[in-house]
Design an enzyme around this catalytic site. Structure first.
Site, PDB file in Angstrom:
ATOM      1  N   HIS A 130       3.170  -0.857  36.221  1.00 47.58           N
ATOM      2  CA  HIS A 130       2.569  -1.543  35.065  1.00 47.58           C
ATOM      3  C   HIS A 130       2.483  -0.833  34.119  1.00 47.58           C
ATOM      4  CE1 HIS A 130       1.638  -4.548  31.599  1.00 47.58           C
ATOM      5  NE2 HIS A 130       0.945  -3.533  31.214  1.00 47.58           N
ATOM      6  N   GLU A 131       1.561   0.223  34.242  1.00 43.10           N
ATOM      7  CA  GLU A 131       1.069   0.961  34.093  1.00 43.10           C
ATOM      8  C   GLU A 131       2.063   2.131  33.936  1.00 43.10           C
ATOM      9  OE1 GLU A 131      -1.422   0.809  31.365  1.00 43.10           O
ATOM     10  OE2 GLU A 131      -2.344  -1.114  32.381  1.00 43.10           O
ATOM     11  N   HIS A 134       4.310   1.609  30.929  1.00 41.36           N
ATOM     12  CA  HIS A 134       3.614   1.949  29.807  1.00 41.36           C
ATOM     13  C   HIS A 134       4.052   3.276  29.075  1.00 41.36           C
ATOM     14  CE1 HIS A 134       1.790  -1.659  28.226  1.00 41.36           C
ATOM     15  NE2 HIS A 134       0.840  -2.027  28.965  1.00 41.36           N
ATOM     16  N   HIS A 140       4.567  -4.868  26.435  1.00 44.79           N
ATOM     17  CA  HIS A 140       4.447  -5.676  27.148  1.00 44.79           C
ATOM     18  C   HIS A 140       6.030  -6.709  27.123  1.00 44.79           C
ATOM     19  CE1 HIS A 140       0.036  -5.705  27.727  1.00 44.79           C
ATOM     20  NE2 HIS A 140       0.905  -4.880  28.339  1.00 44.79           N
ATOM     21  N   CYS A 141       6.891  -7.167  28.192  1.00 41.71           N
ATOM     22  CA  CYS A 141       8.155  -7.799  28.631  1.00 41.71           C
ATOM     23  C   CYS A 141       7.723  -9.350  28.739  1.00 41.71           C
ATOM     24  CB  CYS A 141       8.013  -7.140  29.667  1.00 41.71           C
ATOM     25  SG  CYS A 141      10.206  -8.144  29.935  1.00 41.71           S
ATOM     26  N   CYS A 146       8.946  -9.728  35.685  1.00 44.39           N
ATOM     27  CA  CYS A 146       8.716  -8.537  35.731  1.00 44.39           C
ATOM     28  C   CYS A 146       7.328  -7.471  35.447  1.00 44.39           C
ATOM     29  CB  CYS A 146       9.305  -7.930  33.920  1.00 44.39           C
ATOM     30  SG  CYS A 146       8.908  -6.340  33.610  1.00 44.39           S
ATOM     31  N   CYS A 165      11.676  -5.611  34.952  1.00 46.85           N
ATOM     32  CA  CYS A 165      13.702  -6.733  35.345  1.00 46.85           C
ATOM     33  C   CYS A 165      15.187  -5.255  34.456  1.00 46.85           C
ATOM     34  CB  CYS A 165      13.128  -7.650  33.700  1.00 46.85           C
ATOM     35  SG  CYS A 165      13.143  -6.657  32.158  1.00 46.85           S
ATOM     36  N   CYS A 168      14.032  -3.212  31.175  1.00 45.30           N
ATOM     37  CA  CYS A 168      12.886  -2.715  31.346  1.00 45.30           C
ATOM     38  C   CYS A 168      13.490  -1.397  32.510  1.00 45.30           C
ATOM     39  CB  CYS A 168      10.586  -3.113  31.702  1.00 45.30           C
ATOM     40  SG  CYS A 168      10.356  -4.793  30.305  1.00 45.30           S
TER      41      CYS A 168
HETATM   42 ZN   LIG Z   1       0.183  -3.339  29.346  1.00 44.60          ZN
HETATM   43 ZN   LIG Z   2      10.702  -6.288  31.744  1.00 50.37          ZN
END
Ligand SMILES: [Zn+2]
Ligand SMILES: [Zn+2]
Length: 185
Positions: A130-131, A134, A140-141, A146, A165, A168
């Site tokens: 996640h990080e 970014h 954010h999705c 995801c 996903c 992304c």
């Molecule tokens: Zn975040």
């Molecule tokens: Zn996504």
């Protein structure tokens, strides 16, 4: 070459740290290196809260990044926050090269539950992806499965999948290509 640099911020059990770096880099499709010297997070301590300022850690990591890596990620077990929020699981500079992830609130024991190393590991991989996402410029999705879906609790994290996903993922790939081109030109 696409290399993600991993840094221990404070102390992390070394096999967990290495497995996390390995698994995360594999999903991103990048190589990884581990910085020999851990970063002592003491400089970011907010004494009145007993927590550590994640923005200060990310800034320090950015300065530490070696020239042959494309991203740098710090993994810590201390509790981190940005001053306006109670806590964060992690922080990254959007579209920039540095991020930090905290395992502190990913442990089941933090919630008074029996330790679950497999669950801790899964959450750590999800949050690191996640990080990193970014840093690849992803916001954010809306897709619940995801890893870029936003999470405010560990229950939110547990509902997510273990990968980006399709949409992304396409952004991650584009970003890696650009990093590759920049390195070879
Ligand atoms: Zn975040
Ligand atoms: Zn996504």
């Amino acid at each position: 070459m696409n290399i993600i640099e991993f840094v221990e911020v404070g102390r992390i059990p070394s096999d967990l740290f290495r497995r996390l770096a390995d698994a995360t880099a594999q999903i991103v499709g990048a190589h990884y290196m581990i910085r020999e010297q851990p970063l002592d997070p003491f400089f970011a301590l907010l004494e009145n809260r007993g927590q550590f300022n994640s923005t200060d850690i990310v800034t320090r990591l950015r300065d530490l990044k070696s020239s042959n890596s494309m991203r740098i990620v710090g993994i810590t077990d201390v509790d981190i926050c940005i001053p306006i929020l109670t806590f964060v699981f992690g922080e990254a500079q959007l579209g920039c090269c540095a991020a930090v992830v905290s395992l502190h609130r990913l442990h089941q024991d933090f919630y008074g539950l029996p330790p679950d190393p497999d669950l801790l590991f899964r959450r750590a991989v999800q949050e690191t992806l996640h990080e990193l996402g970014h840093t690849f410029g992803l916001h954010h999705c809306p897709d619940y499965a995801c890893v870029m879906h936003s999470s405010t609790t560990v229950d939110d994290i547990d509902l997510k999948g273990d990968d980006y996903c399709v949409s992304c993922r396409a952004t991650v790939e584009k970003c890696k290509d650009r990093a590759q081109q920049a390195a070879s030109s």
